[in-house]
Scaffold this active site. Structure first.
Site, mmCIF file in Angstrom:
data_model
loop_
_atom_site.group_PDB
_atom_site.id
_atom_site.type_symbol
_atom_site.label_atom_id
_atom_site.label_comp_id
_atom_site.label_asym_id
_atom_site.label_seq_id
_atom_site.Cartn_x
_atom_site.Cartn_y
_atom_site.Cartn_z
ATOM 1 N N THR A 345 44.999 44.841 41.784
ATOM 2 C CA THR A 345 45.357 45.495 43.051
ATOM 3 C C THR A 345 44.124 45.875 43.872
ATOM 4 O OG1 THR A 345 45.313 47.716 42.121
ATOM 5 C CG2 THR A 345 47.394 46.510 41.955
ATOM 6 N N CYS A 346 44.404 46.329 45.092
ATOM 7 C CA CYS A 346 43.339 46.754 46.007
ATOM 8 C C CYS A 346 42.900 48.185 45.747
ATOM 9 C CB CYS A 346 43.832 46.674 47.446
ATOM 10 S SG CYS A 346 43.942 45.006 48.033
ATOM 11 N N ASP A 347 43.214 48.725 44.607
ATOM 12 C CA ASP A 347 42.898 50.118 44.313
ATOM 13 C C ASP A 347 41.638 50.199 43.459
ATOM 14 O OD1 ASP A 347 44.719 52.959 44.039
ATOM 15 O OD2 ASP A 347 43.014 52.661 42.690
ATOM 16 N N GLY A 348 40.701 51.053 43.893
ATOM 17 C CA GLY A 348 39.425 51.171 43.177
ATOM 18 C C GLY A 348 39.571 51.707 41.764
ATOM 19 N N ASN A 388 51.255 47.544 45.896
ATOM 20 C CA ASN A 388 50.578 46.360 46.473
ATOM 21 C C ASN A 388 51.460 45.122 46.450
ATOM 22 O OD1 ASN A 388 46.950 46.295 45.937
ATOM 23 N ND2 ASN A 388 48.207 47.824 46.922
#
Ligand SMILES: Cc1ncc(COP(=O)(O)O)c(C=O)c1O
Length: 404
Positions: A345-348, A388
């Site tokens: 996903t685009c999550d850090g 996402n």
């Protein structure tokens, strides 16, 4: 059976034990080879679930086994356990409905969550559930009002040292408070049944149960002074699955539990209840994922492997790198090197392991597969509905006893 030494993973090597081999069950391997399912997915072998239940049944013959549904609520798993005569530890109306729909008797259900709405207690009671956990005056008052005459047990707070996923201070009260609550329960017309505790999930120290059994004995004694005879000790969950850190065999846990029970209760042994989740389903599942990308970090110091499974679609327990799964890849046998493992996903925060040293084949490429072993517990049930746009983790069931 897969030789554990052939498993790619961290350098703190896994050590399987007689009961906890944690090896990829053959039926799962066959399913993955033949069906080549879309990834990511979890594959659970119902035969392994049955084995685990039976092992525990034999090891603690007088304990009522309440499977903790939250560990893996796949309907087939619940149905299998109903067939074996298991009871169930549930946390919500949804889990009650699931158990009933799979044929569980309402009397086999224990509403083990101390945090519940009054209307959910009422609904459970209407459905025939008669056993409730509590740890506060407010919850107890609700139970007394909307589930009159029900059986209650009080959860005490215990030290979770040795657990990979401790509970913190969210649940449980002091033994003195438990005495007050249970006496009040009796006075409110409830059946004050006993005491529960949870020494923390993936508990690697078999002596940990001593804390809970000692606390339970104190609650029994305090209640006895007020003319209330408790009858039950709920030993909770905590029994381990086989991740990268070695865990003692079941026999060690049972020996320590029995010693504590003898020490604190002697001939006055209480009725026992256990609530295993991870132990029943953890080693019965393999999570197949696909490598999305392999890249080098901008400083060139680390190699990042991105999988199509991450923190939000099944691997919630990698938070804090608490649970470190053993891995197997389609390139096993090739030379290995250190990696950082991350989700899609685009999550850090969607990074699985960067402190724990994992080594994977240097040849690993996008499109290869990576299997996470012993991933049957707290994976699919923790998967988000679609962060996402990634779909929840699907579960496939196979039955190793019905293969040809
Ligand atoms: C009340 C209760 N019982 C049992 C369990 C199952 O624990 P485990 O999976 O460690 O066996 C849990 C897990 O969170 C729980 O909350």
């Amino acid at each position: 059976m897969t030789d554990l030494s052939a498993t790619t993973g961290v350098t703190d090597r896994p050590s399987g034990t007689a009961q906890q081999t944690g090896t990829t069950p053959d039926a799962i391997q066959q399913f993955l080879d033949r069906q080549r399912p879309e990834t990511p997915c979890l594959v659970v072998d119902l035969a392994q679930v049955r084995n685990r239940y039976r092992q525990l049944r034999t090891a603690l013959p007088d304990a009522r086994i309440c499977y903790a549904v939250k560990a893996n609520p796949t309907p087939e798993v619940v149905g299998e356990l109903v067939g074996l005569g298991a009871s169930f530890d549930v946390a919500s109306p949804g889990e009650i409905d699931l158990c009933l729909a799979r044929g569980a008797a309402p009397e086999s259900i224990s509403y083990g969550n101390t945090i519940k709405k009054r209307r959910d207690i009422a609904r459970a009671h209407e459905q025939g559930v008669r056993l409730f956990a509590t740890d506060s005056a407010a919850d107890l008052a609700n139970i007394a009002e909307v589930a009159p005459g029900a059986q209650v047990f009080c959860r005490v707070l215990v030290d979770n040292e040795g657990s990979r996923t401790p509970f913190g201070r969210k649940f449980g009260c002091l033994p003195e408070t438990a005495v007050e609550l249970l006496v009040r329960a009796r006075d409110l017309g409830l059946d004050a049944f006993g005491v529960s505790f949870h020494i923390g999930s993936q508990q690697l120290e078999p002596t940990a149960w001593e804390h809970g059994i000692d606390a339970a004995r104190r609650v029994f004694a305090g209640c006895a002074e007020q003319g209330l005879r408790l009858r039950m000790v709920n030993l909770g969950g905590g029994l381990p699955a086989a991740y990268t850190q070695s865990a003692p065999p079941l026999a060690d846990y049972v020996r320590r539990i029995e010693e504590s029970l003898d020490r604190h209760f002697g001939a006055d042994r209480p009725e026992l209840l256990v609530e295993p989740g991870r132990f029943v389903v953890g080693d019965a599942g393999v999570l197949r994922s696909e490598v999305v990308l392999v890249t080098d970090s901008c400083d060139g110091e680390s190699r990042w492997v991105y999988l199509d499974i991450g923190r939000y679609n099944g691997l919630a327990e990698t938070e804090g790198e608490a649970i470190t799964y053993r891995l197997r890849t389609s390139r096993d046998g090739d030379p290995v090197g250190p990696v950082v493992l991350a989700g899609p996903t685009c999550d850090g925060d969607d990074v699985l392991y960067q402190r724990t040293r994992y080594e994977l084949p240097r040849t690993l490429r996008g499109g290869d597969w990576v299997d996470l072993l012993s991933a049957g517990a707290y994976t699919a049930s923790y998967s988000s509905v679609g962060f996402n746009g990634f779909a929840p983790l699907p579960t496939h069931c196979v039955d190793g006893d019905q293969r040809h």
